[in-house]
Design a protein around this motif. Structure first.
Motif, PDB file in Angstrom:
ATOM      1  N   ARG A  51    -110.803  -0.250  33.704  1.00  0.00           N
ATOM      2  CA  ARG A  51    -110.579  -0.612  32.301  1.00  0.00           C
ATOM      3  C   ARG A  51    -111.636   0.058  31.428  1.00  0.00           C
ATOM      4  O   ARG A  51    -112.679  -0.518  31.154  1.00  0.00           O
ATOM      5  CB  ARG A  51    -110.616  -2.131  32.108  1.00  0.00           C
ATOM      6  N   ILE A  52    -111.373   1.322  31.035  1.00  0.00           N
ATOM      7  CA  ILE A  52    -112.342   2.068  30.233  1.00  0.00           C
ATOM      8  C   ILE A  52    -112.186   1.690  28.759  1.00  0.00           C
ATOM      9  O   ILE A  52    -111.111   1.271  28.321  1.00  0.00           O
ATOM     10  CB  ILE A  52    -112.189   3.584  30.424  1.00  0.00           C
ATOM     11  N   PRO A  53    -113.254   1.832  27.974  1.00  0.00           N
ATOM     12  CA  PRO A  53    -113.144   1.590  26.534  1.00  0.00           C
ATOM     13  C   PRO A  53    -112.194   2.596  25.881  1.00  0.00           C
ATOM     14  O   PRO A  53    -112.208   3.777  26.212  1.00  0.00           O
ATOM     15  CB  PRO A  53    -114.570   1.773  26.021  1.00  0.00           C
ATOM     16  N   ILE A  54    -111.396   2.095  24.948  1.00  0.00           N
ATOM     17  CA  ILE A  54    -110.430   2.918  24.211  1.00  0.00           C
ATOM     18  C   ILE A  54    -110.688   2.734  22.720  1.00  0.00           C
ATOM     19  O   ILE A  54    -110.805   1.605  22.224  1.00  0.00           O
ATOM     20  CB  ILE A  54    -108.969   2.498  24.517  1.00  0.00           C
ATOM     21  N   ASP A  55    -110.766   3.838  22.012  1.00  0.00           N
ATOM     22  CA  ASP A  55    -110.922   3.828  20.562  1.00  0.00           C
ATOM     23  C   ASP A  55    -109.608   4.305  19.966  1.00  0.00           C
ATOM     24  O   ASP A  55    -109.123   5.383  20.321  1.00  0.00           O
ATOM     25  CB  ASP A  55    -112.070   4.765  20.159  1.00  0.00           C
ATOM     26  N   ILE A  56    -109.020   3.501  19.090  1.00  0.00           N
ATOM     27  CA  ILE A  56    -107.782   3.886  18.404  1.00  0.00           C
ATOM     28  C   ILE A  56    -108.086   3.968  16.914  1.00  0.00           C
ATOM     29  O   ILE A  56    -108.538   2.988  16.317  1.00  0.00           O
ATOM     30  CB  ILE A  56    -106.637   2.879  18.665  1.00  0.00           C
ATOM     31  N   LEU A  57    -107.839   5.121  16.320  1.00  0.00           N
ATOM     32  CA  LEU A  57    -108.047   5.349  14.894  1.00  0.00           C
ATOM     33  C   LEU A  57    -106.712   5.767  14.300  1.00  0.00           C
ATOM     34  O   LEU A  57    -106.096   6.737  14.764  1.00  0.00           O
ATOM     35  CB  LEU A  57    -109.092   6.455  14.680  1.00  0.00           C
ATOM     36  N   ILE A  58    -106.274   5.038  13.275  1.00  0.00           N
ATOM     37  CA  ILE A  58    -104.958   5.329  12.694  1.00  0.00           C
ATOM     38  C   ILE A  58    -104.939   4.938  11.218  1.00  0.00           C
ATOM     39  O   ILE A  58    -105.631   4.001  10.806  1.00  0.00           O
ATOM     40  CB  ILE A  58    -103.836   4.603  13.484  1.00  0.00           C
ATOM     41  N   GLY A  59    -104.167   5.657  10.432  1.00  0.00           N
ATOM     42  CA  GLY A  59    -104.018   5.329   9.018  1.00  0.00           C
ATOM     43  C   GLY A  59    -103.019   4.199   8.812  1.00  0.00           C
ATOM     44  O   GLY A  59    -102.053   4.073   9.563  1.00  0.00           O
ATOM     45  N   LEU A  97    -107.280   2.921   8.829  1.00  0.00           N
ATOM     46  CA  LEU A  97    -107.808   3.483   7.579  1.00  0.00           C
ATOM     47  C   LEU A  97    -106.854   3.133   6.439  1.00  0.00           C
ATOM     48  O   LEU A  97    -105.717   3.625   6.402  1.00  0.00           O
ATOM     49  CB  LEU A  97    -107.949   4.984   7.718  1.00  0.00           C
ATOM     50  N   PRO A  98    -107.291   2.283   5.508  1.00  0.00           N
ATOM     51  CA  PRO A  98    -106.416   1.829   4.416  1.00  0.00           C
ATOM     52  C   PRO A  98    -105.937   3.001   3.545  1.00  0.00           C
ATOM     53  O   PRO A  98    -106.713   3.881   3.173  1.00  0.00           O
ATOM     54  CB  PRO A  98    -107.297   0.896   3.592  1.00  0.00           C
TER      55      PRO A  98
END
Length: 192
Positions: A149-157, A185-186
């Motif tokens: 279970r690796i860390p996951i970063d999700i970035l989305i508008g 991201l707003p």
């Protein structure tokens, strides 16, 4: 770097030292590995942080649905793009990257592939960053195939067409024990 019949562009900043970190970076659909190196800002981050970079080269339009990356074919043994990304990581490690400090990042179509690669290679990567993308195969339980279970970063508008999938991906990962950093991201569409 040559990876059998495929290639990757490698960037090693002067600040990198053996035992340092490495990143496999997957560009979006319609982009190129070289353009992603030159325009993504990753080169500048690598220079400042001493991170070696590998940018696998896609076969433009060769994936399912005519996209550059195949984020969809399973099993992994049948997916040349997942294999390419894993091989790029292994070459970075063979060149001196600390195996515990190897990471994968993808943007857009490359983000979908990065997610698939992170699940298939959870034993090889320290973490994954999925930008403007999420789970490419909702319902196929890719996360259930992860051995770690690796860390996951999700970035989305907030205006991205994949927003609902990204939120479902976040919730599903958290429910199964993954550490997830989720940033919306707003007012932003499909970008970044």
């Amino acid at each position: 770097m040559s990876l059998g019949a495929r290639r990757a562009i490698v960037y090693v900043p002067g600040s990198w030292r053996s035992g340092g970190a490495g990143l496999v970076a997957l560009h979006g659909n319609g982009d190129t590995a070289m353009n992603f190196l030159l325009t993504s800002g990753l080169r500048e981050v690598a220079d400042a942080s001493g991170v070696a970079l590998a940018f696998p080269v896609a076969n433009a339009g060769s994936g399912p649905m005519g996209v550059d990356w195949d984020a969809y074919t399973t099993p992994v043994s049948a997916n040349a793009d997942v294999t390419l990304a894993l091989t790029a990581r292994d070459h970075l490690v063979a060149g001196g990257v600390d195996p515990r400090r190897s990471f994968v990042l993808g943007y857009s179509q490359g983000g979908y592939l990065a997610y698939h690669v992170a699940m298939a290679g959870s034993d090889r990567f320290g973490a994954a960053s999925v930008v403007a993308a999420a789970d490419p195969l909702p319902g196929a339980n890719l996360s259930g195939r992860a051995t770690r279970r690796i860390p996951i970063d999700i970035l989305i508008g907030s205006g991205d067409f994949g927003l609902a999938n990204a939120a479902r991906t976040r919730d599903g990962l958290r429910a199964t024990g993954f550490e997830v950093r989720y940033t919306e991201l707003p007012g932003v569409g499909h970008c970044c």
